[in-house]
Design an enzyme around this catalytic site. Structure first.
Site, mmCIF file in Angstrom:
data_model
loop_
_atom_site.group_PDB
_atom_site.id
_atom_site.type_symbol
_atom_site.label_atom_id
_atom_site.label_comp_id
_atom_site.label_asym_id
_atom_site.label_seq_id
_atom_site.Cartn_x
_atom_site.Cartn_y
_atom_site.Cartn_z
ATOM 1 N N MET A 267 0.819 -1.213 0.000
ATOM 2 C CA MET A 267 0.000 0.000 0.000
ATOM 3 C C MET A 267 0.856 1.268 0.000
ATOM 4 S SD MET A 267 -3.152 0.763 -0.255
ATOM 5 C CE MET A 267 -4.070 2.292 -0.257
ATOM 6 N N GLU B 232 3.917 1.621 -1.163
ATOM 7 C CA GLU B 232 4.548 1.748 -2.484
ATOM 8 C C GLU B 232 3.537 2.234 -3.517
ATOM 9 O OE1 GLU B 232 7.869 -1.856 -2.100
ATOM 10 O OE2 GLU B 232 5.816 -2.300 -2.731
ATOM 11 N N ASP C 135 7.962 -11.586 -0.814
ATOM 12 C CA ASP C 135 8.545 -12.671 -1.611
ATOM 13 C C ASP C 135 7.613 -13.874 -1.653
ATOM 14 O OD1 ASP C 135 10.792 -11.163 -2.077
ATOM 15 O OD2 ASP C 135 12.031 -12.156 -0.569
#
Length: 476
Positions: free
Chosen positions: A196, A198, A264
């Site tokens: 969020m 970013e 990741d």
């Protein structure tokens, strides 16, 4: 209809990005250096982990999916160490080795669970133009069902547009966890997965669900994406696609201990799902479940197919929990058939304390599955005396079953678990304390079967006897 299954029978995933080696040195700190006002750390243990794009590959491999990793490394010892580490997880590596740059390495020095110092060995690859890396990508794409571009801002993806174009020409979906605020460089990707903060750094502050959707769809149009997945921490995640209703998933996390590496895990499961032929919605559902598991673990972690399957069907994330010897042998055989490394340890675990928890976490890190064999009440009494155990077998096993580090629990009634170990034959037998490996019950049988034996240190000052002594002092 979703395929509620964590088996990815068709998936093969290609990963390209900034690969790193994370090194950890652990030791005791008892004095200040006479040379300078800094602590002296007496290093007692060390650990190596795959970082950056290599951690993405580790996440995919944990799902029993074939994965190939491309990246840039130096021609050095750390590059070889990283390849060796990845090979143990059955990850195929095809690195471009540069004599002008070192392999990106981060060395952390820790004492008493505190990080004292981090040393970074790196020269980023921003000015490196590697046609060899593009050639490796081009030749590999046809054999894989999805491409993950893992951007940590170190320069491996400085030709990211060419990489995206190669994947599009091969009709392979490209998934990117973006770095920085220049999303234009990812033009033409299939899917971006910003969190969020970013996302808002690029599109501006969003004060409502409607604004997230509006700005997200505008971003998709501006940079020619097929989809955008915004991960929103405790608010779950939102999938946006042109001409499709927003698809929102609430968080699956029960407790959040550490968000390290959660991004990741999300992109790894997404890519695996798409490579397996799942829809965007199905892949996002599985990624959301996986994220809920991994944030409940300490440190950078992966999620196994068993954990994912258990979470999908509402079972405990600790695996199959408490079981009989017959059940244990069955699930161990299945795990070995999947190529999982089995670690086994044993003990009384009468009053669970931080030393136990730390020891079991360290044991679990040595493999894919951890078996804990627990002394029965009669066995404890013979070893510790008539006043023990404080907690009965059922209580001790119930507490251990609540630890995320423990997969399977089984009781044994003899003085030692030698017979049980000889029948289970783990890949690695672990014991805590000052034992010699050859003196550990079951060690000879494990060695004879091709396995290994390892002694781990206990945390200083932590013992059940000390806990009991403190309680008695309070009573007096």
């Amino acid at each position: 209809m979703f395929q509620y299954s964590a088996e990815f029978k068709q998936a093969k995933v290609l990963v390209l990005g900034d690969v790193m080696l994370d090194r950890y040195w652990f030791g005791a700190t008892n004095r200040i250096s006479p040379e300078a006002p800094v602590p002296v750390v007496r290093v007692q243990d060390n650990e190596e982990r795959a970082g950056g794009a290599a951690n993405v590959a580790m996440n995919i491999a944990a799902l029993n999916v074939p994965v190939k990793l491309l990246g840039l490394t130096g021609r050095d010892e750390t590059g070889l160490a990283l390849e060796s580490l990845l090979a143990k997880s059955r990850i195929e590596c095809d690195f471009v080795q540069l004599h002008t740059h070192p392999t990106i390495t981060k060395l952390r020095i820790l004492s008493r669970h505190q990080q004292l110092l981090r040393l970074d060995f790196e020269e980023d690859f921003q000015n490196v133009t590697s046609d060899a890396l593009l050639q490796k990508l081009d030749s590999a794409l046809q054999n894989y069902g999805a491409l993950v571009l893992s951007d940590y801002g170190k320069g491996t993806l400085n030709q990211v547009q060419k990489m995206i174009q190669l994947a599009r020409q091969a009709n392979i979906p490209v998934l990117i966890d973006p770095k920085g605020t220049d999303f234009e460089r990812y033009r033409g990707a299939t899917l971006l997965t910003p969190n969020m903060s970013e996302f808002e750094a690029v599109v501006g502050k969003c004060d409502s669900e409607e604004e997230i959707i509006e700005k997200g769809l505008k971003l998709i149009e501006q940079i020619d994406l097929s989809a955008l997945l915004v991960t929103r921490s405790e608010k779950g995640m939102t999938l946006l696609r042109p001409n499709q209703p927003a698809f929102h998933l609430a968080t699956e996390a029960k407790e959040v201990f550490d968000v390290t590496g959660a991004g990741d895990t999300v992109i790894s499961v997404l890519a695996t799902g798409l490579a397996d032929g799942r829809s965007f919605e199905e892949a996002c559902y599985l990624a959301n479940v996986a994220a809920g598991i991994v944030v409940g673990k300490l440190g950078t972690s992966t999620v196994s197919t068993v954990e994912l399957e258990n979470a999908i069907h509402g079972r405990s994330n600790t695996g199959f929990g408490i079981m009989s010897e017959a059940e244990l042998k069955r699930v161990v055989a299945q795990a070995k058939a999947r190529g999982e490394k089995i670690v086994m340890t044993n003990g009384c675990f009468d009053i669970l304390h931080p030393g136990h928890v730390s020891y079991l976490e360290n044991a679990r890190k040595l493999g894919d599955r951890l078996i804990v064999a627990v002394n029965s009440d009669d066995s404890v009494k013979r070893l510790k005396g008539e006043t023990r155990p404080i907690n009965d077998l059922q209580s001790r096993m119930a507490v251990l079953a609540g630890l995320s580090s423990v997969d399977w629990l089984v009781a044994f009634h003899e003085d030692t678990p030698q017979r049980l170990i000889a029948e289970v034959l783990p890949d690695l037998l672990v014991k805590g304390g000052d034992y010699k490996p050859e003196d550990i019950a079951g060690s000879q049988e494990v060695w004879a079967s091709g396995g290994d034996v390892k002694v781990l240190n206990f945390e200083n000052g932590c013992s059940t006897s000390n806990v009991i002594s403190k309680i008695q002092q309070l009573k007096d």
